[in-house]
Design an enzyme around this catalytic site. Sequence first.
Site, PDB file in Angstrom:
ATOM      1  N   HIS A  27       0.844  -1.199   0.000  1.00  0.00           N
ATOM      2  CA  HIS A  27       0.000   0.000   0.000  1.00  0.00           C
ATOM      3  C   HIS A  27       0.874   1.241   0.000  1.00  0.00           C
ATOM      4  O   HIS A  27       1.738   1.396   0.849  1.00  0.00           O
ATOM      5  CB  HIS A  27      -0.928   0.003   1.219  1.00  0.00           C
ATOM      6  CG  HIS A  27      -2.096  -0.931   1.076  1.00  0.00           C
ATOM      7  ND1 HIS A  27      -3.327  -0.683   1.620  1.00  0.00           N
ATOM      8  CD2 HIS A  27      -2.214  -2.105   0.416  1.00  0.00           C
ATOM      9  CE1 HIS A  27      -4.154  -1.664   1.304  1.00  0.00           C
ATOM     10  NE2 HIS A  27      -3.497  -2.549   0.581  1.00  0.00           N
ATOM     11  N   TYR A  37      -8.875   5.918   7.728  1.00  0.00           N
ATOM     12  CA  TYR A  37      -9.178   6.344   9.100  1.00  0.00           C
ATOM     13  C   TYR A  37     -10.238   7.427   9.023  1.00  0.00           C
ATOM     14  O   TYR A  37     -10.036   8.441   8.352  1.00  0.00           O
ATOM     15  CB  TYR A  37      -7.907   6.885   9.765  1.00  0.00           C
ATOM     16  CG  TYR A  37      -6.837   5.833   9.959  1.00  0.00           C
ATOM     17  CD1 TYR A  37      -6.694   5.181  11.180  1.00  0.00           C
ATOM     18  CD2 TYR A  37      -5.970   5.472   8.920  1.00  0.00           C
ATOM     19  CE1 TYR A  37      -5.722   4.200  11.368  1.00  0.00           C
ATOM     20  CE2 TYR A  37      -5.001   4.495   9.103  1.00  0.00           C
ATOM     21  CZ  TYR A  37      -4.877   3.864  10.326  1.00  0.00           C
ATOM     22  OH  TYR A  37      -3.923   2.896  10.500  1.00  0.00           O
ATOM     23  N   PRO A  54      -4.162   0.826  18.857  1.00  0.00           N
ATOM     24  CA  PRO A  54      -3.991   0.281  17.508  1.00  0.00           C
ATOM     25  C   PRO A  54      -3.985   1.334  16.384  1.00  0.00           C
ATOM     26  O   PRO A  54      -3.644   1.006  15.255  1.00  0.00           O
ATOM     27  CB  PRO A  54      -5.174  -0.667  17.352  1.00  0.00           C
ATOM     28  CG  PRO A  54      -6.192  -0.181  18.332  1.00  0.00           C
ATOM     29  CD  PRO A  54      -5.433   0.417  19.471  1.00  0.00           C
ATOM     30  N   LYS A  89       1.127   0.071  15.164  1.00  0.00           N
ATOM     31  CA  LYS A  89       2.551  -0.012  15.493  1.00  0.00           C
ATOM     32  C   LYS A  89       2.932  -1.220  16.357  1.00  0.00           C
ATOM     33  O   LYS A  89       4.118  -1.495  16.551  1.00  0.00           O
ATOM     34  CB  LYS A  89       3.003   1.274  16.216  1.00  0.00           C
ATOM     35  CG  LYS A  89       3.028   2.487  15.309  1.00  0.00           C
ATOM     36  CD  LYS A  89       4.117   2.361  14.262  1.00  0.00           C
ATOM     37  CE  LYS A  89       4.082   3.442  13.226  1.00  0.00           C
ATOM     38  NZ  LYS A  89       4.331   2.973  11.861  1.00  0.00           N
ATOM     39  N   TYR A 100       4.215   6.626   9.727  1.00  0.00           N
ATOM     40  CA  TYR A 100       3.345   5.492   9.422  1.00  0.00           C
ATOM     41  C   TYR A 100       4.126   4.376   8.723  1.00  0.00           C
ATOM     42  O   TYR A 100       3.973   3.202   9.043  1.00  0.00           O
ATOM     43  CB  TYR A 100       2.168   5.945   8.542  1.00  0.00           C
ATOM     44  CG  TYR A 100       1.011   4.971   8.544  1.00  0.00           C
ATOM     45  CD1 TYR A 100      -0.074   5.178   9.383  1.00  0.00           C
ATOM     46  CD2 TYR A 100       1.009   3.846   7.720  1.00  0.00           C
ATOM     47  CE1 TYR A 100      -1.141   4.278   9.412  1.00  0.00           C
ATOM     48  CE2 TYR A 100      -0.048   2.942   7.733  1.00  0.00           C
ATOM     49  CZ  TYR A 100      -1.123   3.165   8.579  1.00  0.00           C
ATOM     50  OH  TYR A 100      -2.167   2.277   8.610  1.00  0.00           O
TER      51      TYR A 100
HETATM   52  C1  PHB Z   1      -6.190  -3.760  10.857  1.00  0.00           C
HETATM   53  O1  PHB Z   1      -6.180  -4.030   9.662  1.00  0.00           O
HETATM   54  O2  PHB Z   1      -6.637  -4.575  11.701  1.00  0.00           O
HETATM   55  C2  PHB Z   1      -5.678  -2.444  11.299  1.00  0.00           C
HETATM   56  C3  PHB Z   1      -5.156  -1.559  10.361  1.00  0.00           C
HETATM   57  C4  PHB Z   1      -4.678  -0.339  10.762  1.00  0.00           C
HETATM   58  C5  PHB Z   1      -4.720   0.013  12.096  1.00  0.00           C
HETATM   59  C6  PHB Z   1      -5.224  -0.861  13.042  1.00  0.00           C
HETATM   60  C7  PHB Z   1      -5.719  -2.099  12.636  1.00  0.00           C
HETATM   61  O3  PHB Z   1      -4.262   1.225  12.485  1.00  0.00           O
END
Ligand code: PHB
Length: 389
Positions: free
Chosen positions: A72, A200, A292, A296, A384
Amino acid sequence: MRTQVGIIGSGPAGLLLSQLLHLQGIESVVVERQSREYVLGRIRAGVIEQGAVALLREAQVHERMDREGQIHEGIGIAFGGRRHRIDFRALTGSSVMVYGQTEITRDLFKARDAMGGTIIHDAEDVTLHDVATEAPHLTYRKGDDVHRVDCDFIAGCDGFHGVSRRTIPAHVLRTYEKVYPFGWLGVLSRTPPVSPEVTYNHHERGFALCSMRSESLSRYYVQCSLDDDVGQWPDDRFWDELRRRLPEDAARTLVTGPSIEKSIAPLRSFVAEPMRHGRLFLAGDAAHIVPPTGAKGLNLAASDVYYLSHALVAWYGSGDTKLMDAYSDHCLRRVWKAERFSWWMTTLLHRFPENGPFGERIQLAELDYLVNSKAAMTALAENYTGLPY
Ligand code: PHB
Ligand code: APR
């Protein structure tokens, strides 16, 4: 039994350490409290930084990741009804790998088995002894029998609830913690992801995250109350709530289906210092937890294991203790930056009722600044995709 490195915990940290050490001719025994089925039943984030991808390659567990994982080159940030893209490739020349943590663990188990690694499952009452001496050992119980493993070093890779950290005397250990006043309700479903990139979403009803495991497997989360339990969230309620928190076009195209997994996780930031006591080294969630937001957790476990494996290789190679002595400092410098980033993303994107309308305006101003400032987007992209080791 005698080994060089006793490893407690068969999560990604313990297994990756064991595998990297084996490839350098250092033997270890992994002692795990749970069954393998249990360990492989846990669903965790699936975004892997460049550095962790490189380490998995070095550990020779990259084949399936390279085949099934997705690269990605950006993420979405949505607020005020619109989705904005942060272009990692253009801003930093970097990218992330989307590949489930459960799959990484599965690949690591397979590699350890193929190379004859010793992993003891269902080990009860794991106890560490004499870690401040040159002859540490650990004991565990299986049924009525107590077993002993003598080793040169112990790696505490047993997660936040493990025993290793608690072995460090209270007058030595300092802990730092922040608990957030909400949780994440996560759903895994066999449906095509609503967007090809992780997005997000900031919304007045609360945060939502759209993620994926493959082209036909989606992972979604909504911010929920700490008092909620999964029983209060039948699938229909989850999909309705998610839809309400997405920009209109995403809400319209969202494909829903039965949940395969559904769980609620609290959000916490936590760091324990130092990460070494005598011959005990903590790695991964045993030493630190991040919320989450930003994914990280696994990536920090990987950088700890990088530093620890190098320190052990140097010691076994030439008796050099320099890297071992610097282990805690090396890890913590990186850990605290990831703690800051995860805290910042969490603070920026979630609803904090106690902050009131002023707090929400400040969030919206910062989001507006973020998606219109190359400097701000670059800072996000850099963190990130992963700061250097
Ligand atoms: C996930 O795919 O479970 C996931 C992706 C990004 C995050 C947290 C969880 O920041
Ligand atoms: N004795 C033996 N094993 C234990 C004990 C114990 N007392 N306590 C816990 N364990 C095991 C757990 O059952 C688990 O399998 O230690 C393992 C720790 O694994 P993780 O929790 O996955 O932690 P870690 O390997 O540090 O991985 C970090 O994975 O947990 C996610 O969100 C976390 O992304 C982060 C990454």
